[in-house]
Design a protein around this motif. Sequence first.
Motif, PDB file in Angstrom:
ATOM      1  N   THR A 182       0.851  -1.202   0.000  1.00  0.00           N
ATOM      2  CA  THR A 182       0.000   0.000   0.000  1.00  0.00           C
ATOM      3  C   THR A 182       0.886   1.251   0.000  1.00  0.00           C
ATOM      4  OG1 THR A 182      -0.034  -0.087   2.407  1.00  0.00           O
ATOM      5  CG2 THR A 182      -1.926  -1.086   1.276  1.00  0.00           C
ATOM      6  N   PRO A 183       0.296   2.438  -0.285  1.00  0.00           N
ATOM      7  CA  PRO A 183       1.116   3.667  -0.313  1.00  0.00           C
ATOM      8  C   PRO A 183       1.725   3.983   1.044  1.00  0.00           C
ATOM      9  CG  PRO A 183      -1.014   4.043  -1.372  1.00  0.00           C
ATOM     10  CD  PRO A 183      -1.102   2.699  -0.704  1.00  0.00           C
ATOM     11  N   SER A 184       2.797   4.790   1.040  1.00  0.00           N
ATOM     12  CA  SER A 184       3.478   5.180   2.276  1.00  0.00           C
ATOM     13  C   SER A 184       3.629   6.693   2.333  1.00  0.00           C
ATOM     14  CB  SER A 184       4.891   4.588   2.330  1.00  0.00           C
ATOM     15  OG  SER A 184       4.833   3.187   2.395  1.00  0.00           O
ATOM     16  N   THR A 185       3.725   7.200   3.577  1.00  0.00           N
ATOM     17  CA  THR A 185       4.059   8.616   3.774  1.00  0.00           C
ATOM     18  C   THR A 185       5.286   8.674   4.668  1.00  0.00           C
ATOM     19  OG1 THR A 185       1.728   9.139   3.687  1.00  0.00           O
ATOM     20  CG2 THR A 185       3.161  10.865   4.523  1.00  0.00           C
ATOM     21  N   ILE A 186       6.272   9.426   4.234  1.00  0.00           N
ATOM     22  CA  ILE A 186       7.507   9.592   5.010  1.00  0.00           C
ATOM     23  C   ILE A 186       7.647  11.080   5.291  1.00  0.00           C
ATOM     24  CG2 ILE A 186      10.028   9.358   4.920  1.00  0.00           C
ATOM     25  CD1 ILE A 186       9.308   7.092   2.717  1.00  0.00           C
ATOM     26  N   ILE A 187       7.841  11.404   6.578  1.00  0.00           N
ATOM     27  CA  ILE A 187       7.957  12.823   6.937  1.00  0.00           C
ATOM     28  C   ILE A 187       9.378  13.090   7.411  1.00  0.00           C
ATOM     29  CG2 ILE A 187       7.013  14.706   8.345  1.00  0.00           C
ATOM     30  CD1 ILE A 187       4.492  12.755   8.524  1.00  0.00           C
ATOM     31  N   GLU A 188      10.052  14.000   6.740  1.00  0.00           N
ATOM     32  CA  GLU A 188      11.446  14.297   7.082  1.00  0.00           C
ATOM     33  C   GLU A 188      11.540  15.192   8.310  1.00  0.00           C
ATOM     34  OE1 GLU A 188      14.643  14.405   4.224  1.00  0.00           O
ATOM     35  OE2 GLU A 188      13.205  15.317   2.844  1.00  0.00           O
ATOM     36  N   LYS A 189      12.670  15.087   9.004  1.00  0.00           N
ATOM     37  CA  LYS A 189      12.942  15.978  10.131  1.00  0.00           C
ATOM     38  C   LYS A 189      13.247  17.383   9.597  1.00  0.00           C
ATOM     39  CE  LYS A 189      15.886  16.049  14.201  1.00  0.00           C
ATOM     40  NZ  LYS A 189      17.106  15.478  14.770  1.00  0.00           N
ATOM     41  N   LEU A 190      14.101  17.441   8.602  1.00  0.00           N
ATOM     42  CA  LEU A 190      14.391  18.680   7.858  1.00  0.00           C
ATOM     43  C   LEU A 190      14.488  18.269   6.391  1.00  0.00           C
ATOM     44  CD1 LEU A 190      17.370  20.211   9.914  1.00  0.00           C
ATOM     45  CD2 LEU A 190      15.066  21.172   9.742  1.00  0.00           C
ATOM     46  N   PRO A 191      14.155  19.153   5.438  1.00  0.00           N
ATOM     47  CA  PRO A 191      14.296  18.760   4.030  1.00  0.00           C
ATOM     48  C   PRO A 191      15.762  18.425   3.710  1.00  0.00           C
ATOM     49  CG  PRO A 191      13.088  20.833   4.239  1.00  0.00           C
ATOM     50  CD  PRO A 191      13.655  20.514   5.596  1.00  0.00           C
ATOM     51  N   THR A 192      15.982  17.317   3.008  1.00  0.00           N
ATOM     52  CA  THR A 192      17.343  16.922   2.596  1.00  0.00           C
ATOM     53  C   THR A 192      17.353  16.740   1.077  1.00  0.00           C
ATOM     54  OG1 THR A 192      16.876  14.569   2.813  1.00  0.00           O
ATOM     55  CG2 THR A 192      17.750  15.686   4.780  1.00  0.00           C
ATOM     56  N   ARG A 193      18.513  16.450   0.530  1.00  0.00           N
ATOM     57  CA  ARG A 193      18.646  16.345  -0.932  1.00  0.00           C
ATOM     58  C   ARG A 193      17.576  15.415  -1.499  1.00  0.00           C
ATOM     59  NH1 ARG A 193      24.736  14.638  -1.243  1.00  0.00           N
ATOM     60  NH2 ARG A 193      24.675  16.023   0.536  1.00  0.00           N
ATOM     61  N   LEU A 255      33.516  27.563 -12.675  1.00  0.00           N
ATOM     62  CA  LEU A 255      33.155  26.141 -12.600  1.00  0.00           C
ATOM     63  C   LEU A 255      31.910  25.946 -13.438  1.00  0.00           C
ATOM     64  CD1 LEU A 255      34.047  26.137  -8.900  1.00  0.00           C
ATOM     65  CD2 LEU A 255      35.202  24.786 -10.638  1.00  0.00           C
ATOM     66  N   GLU A 256      31.988  25.010 -14.387  1.00  0.00           N
ATOM     67  CA  GLU A 256      30.939  24.906 -15.402  1.00  0.00           C
ATOM     68  C   GLU A 256      29.990  23.733 -15.161  1.00  0.00           C
ATOM     69  OE1 GLU A 256      33.175  25.005 -19.043  1.00  0.00           O
ATOM     70  OE2 GLU A 256      33.429  27.184 -18.853  1.00  0.00           O
ATOM     71  N   ARG A 257      28.732  23.979 -15.473  1.00  0.00           N
ATOM     72  CA  ARG A 257      27.683  22.944 -15.443  1.00  0.00           C
ATOM     73  C   ARG A 257      27.592  22.240 -14.078  1.00  0.00           C
ATOM     74  NH1 ARG A 257      25.546  22.723 -20.182  1.00  0.00           N
ATOM     75  NH2 ARG A 257      24.417  20.791 -19.811  1.00  0.00           N
ATOM     76  N   VAL A 258      27.477  23.063 -13.047  1.00  0.00           N
ATOM     77  CA  VAL A 258      27.388  22.544 -11.672  1.00  0.00           C
ATOM     78  C   VAL A 258      25.916  22.396 -11.284  1.00  0.00           C
ATOM     79  CG1 VAL A 258      27.989  23.016  -9.261  1.00  0.00           C
ATOM     80  CG2 VAL A 258      29.540  23.743 -11.091  1.00  0.00           C
ATOM     81  N   ASN A 259      25.590  21.312 -10.605  1.00  0.00           N
ATOM     82  CA  ASN A 259      24.224  21.097 -10.115  1.00  0.00           C
ATOM     83  C   ASN A 259      23.863  22.206  -9.116  1.00  0.00           C
ATOM     84  OD1 ASN A 259      22.590  18.913  -7.800  1.00  0.00           O
ATOM     85  ND2 ASN A 259      21.727  19.724  -9.663  1.00  0.00           N
ATOM     86  N   LEU A 260      22.680  22.816  -9.320  1.00  0.00           N
ATOM     87  CA  LEU A 260      22.240  23.897  -8.420  1.00  0.00           C
ATOM     88  C   LEU A 260      20.907  23.553  -7.762  1.00  0.00           C
ATOM     89  CD1 LEU A 260      23.263  27.007 -10.593  1.00  0.00           C
ATOM     90  CD2 LEU A 260      24.443  26.085  -8.595  1.00  0.00           C
ATOM     91  N   ASN A 261      20.673  22.270  -7.525  1.00  0.00           N
ATOM     92  CA  ASN A 261      19.485  21.849  -6.776  1.00  0.00           C
ATOM     93  C   ASN A 261      19.512  22.567  -5.423  1.00  0.00           C
ATOM     94  OD1 ASN A 261      17.915  20.364  -4.870  1.00  0.00           O
ATOM     95  ND2 ASN A 261      17.894  18.608  -6.251  1.00  0.00           N
ATOM     96  N   PRO A 262      18.401  23.299  -5.079  1.00  0.00           N
ATOM     97  CA  PRO A 262      18.428  24.086  -3.838  1.00  0.00           C
ATOM     98  C   PRO A 262      18.663  23.264  -2.564  1.00  0.00           C
ATOM     99  CG  PRO A 262      16.287  24.274  -4.971  1.00  0.00           C
ATOM    100  CD  PRO A 262      17.191  23.496  -5.875  1.00  0.00           C
ATOM    101  N   THR A 263      18.448  21.943  -2.606  1.00  0.00           N
ATOM    102  CA  THR A 263      18.745  21.133  -1.417  1.00  0.00           C
ATOM    103  C   THR A 263      20.256  20.916  -1.246  1.00  0.00           C
ATOM    104  OG1 THR A 263      18.574  19.000  -2.584  1.00  0.00           O
ATOM    105  CG2 THR A 263      16.557  19.848  -1.581  1.00  0.00           C
TER     106      THR A 263
END
Length: 434
Positions: A182-193, A255-263
């Motif tokens: 069945t579906p699951s819900t996971i709640i983080e303590k703080l947002p992570t990557r 530095l070129e083409r670096v990941n900028l995901n806000p996490t």
Amino acid sequence: MKKLVTAPYGLHGSLTVPGDKSISHRAVMLGSISKGKTVIHHFLAGDDCLSTLAAFNAMGVKSERDGETVIIYGNGIDALKEPAQPLDMGNSGTTTRLLMGILAGRDFETRLFGDASLQKRPMKRVSEPLSHFLGARIELTDNGTLPATIYGQKLHGTHYQMQVASAQVKSALIFAALQADTPSTIIEKLPTRNHTEIMLNQFGANIETAADQKTIRVMPKPELTGQTVEVPGDISSAAFFLTAGAIVANSRIRLERVNLNPTRTGIITVLQKMGADLQIEALPTDGEPLGNITIATSQLKPIEIEAEDIPAVIDELPLVALLAACAAGTSSIRGAEELRVKETDRIQTVVAELRKLGVEVEELTDGMIIKGRSQWAINDDQLDSYGDHRIGMMDAIAALKADRPLQLANADAVSVSYPGFFQDLERLLGGDLA
Ligand code: S3P
């Protein structure tokens, strides 16, 4: 012992850093549990990601690798086979913890082991929620460490509030939840990557993140199909040269083409708050955010880092400490007790290395207080990575500012995440960007 160079004329030039470690791991994992061909470009061929690739090969997944291009021929998660031998996780916590989530729902038994450092790291943070909330069966040593035996089980959907801010634990839970009834819900303590969530959706899963960025809903049994993944540059690797550009006099680096995901961009926030001379040029992309970053030397201000700031800068905290050691004033890092369970106890190892440079640092249980100074008074020329890739690279960046060449013990550790680190550093020392 490796001789570390100084940089009396600064660092100059442009560089494309290696592919992101977290994204490279996940691309191999998702390719291996999906049906069809997955092509990974700019894959990080460091020791950790190669441990992940070898583990799936040992479970019957066929792949080809030509430098930074990897092709995975996936047959779906149900086609994974019991490995003939225990799987060697090397130094890689990400491989170990994410695999536990995948293996928890298989119909076979697997044993995992790792190197001396990995066998000291805590694994109960994964095995306990997997067992108590999803119905997994995982045996660890009495200390809660590797070697582990995972007895694959039928898993059940759950609602789980996480006890630690960890993307590895979250990802393991998501991988297990994908196999539940069945579906699951996971709640983080703080947002992570959130690379697992983004990539799973790209491969055809249905993972929803609520507006709070902490509540994750996982729909089970998706049809996952192989994809093409362009791995962006690793901001955690770029961070070494961002730091060098900021603290070594007369430097200018792009530095070129670096990941900028806000996490993941906590180091950029830190540099901006410290007054670094930094420009970002966002690039068009279909996937994870991406851009070029240019940095030049400037006088830095001190900074205060608190618990909420930690996840987005977790792997860069040794560098934040180094930046703080060069700032005009006293900085603090608090709420960072997770540093104690990385490849080394990074509070202890960072404090030890900064003290060798003559920097005044106070060790706290959850961080450190650092008194910045413009000129260090080096009292020990022998730096040490202690076998930790990020500590070794931090040492090499710190040594650029020294008044004489220093030495680094256990320099080989850098190959875990950045095999070409010393060559890239050499290039910037002889670079030509005005
Ligand atoms: C990672 C998550 C972080 C990070 C590690 C890679 C990942 O670990 O430090 O280098 O790829 O999910 P934690 O989940 O233990 O914080």
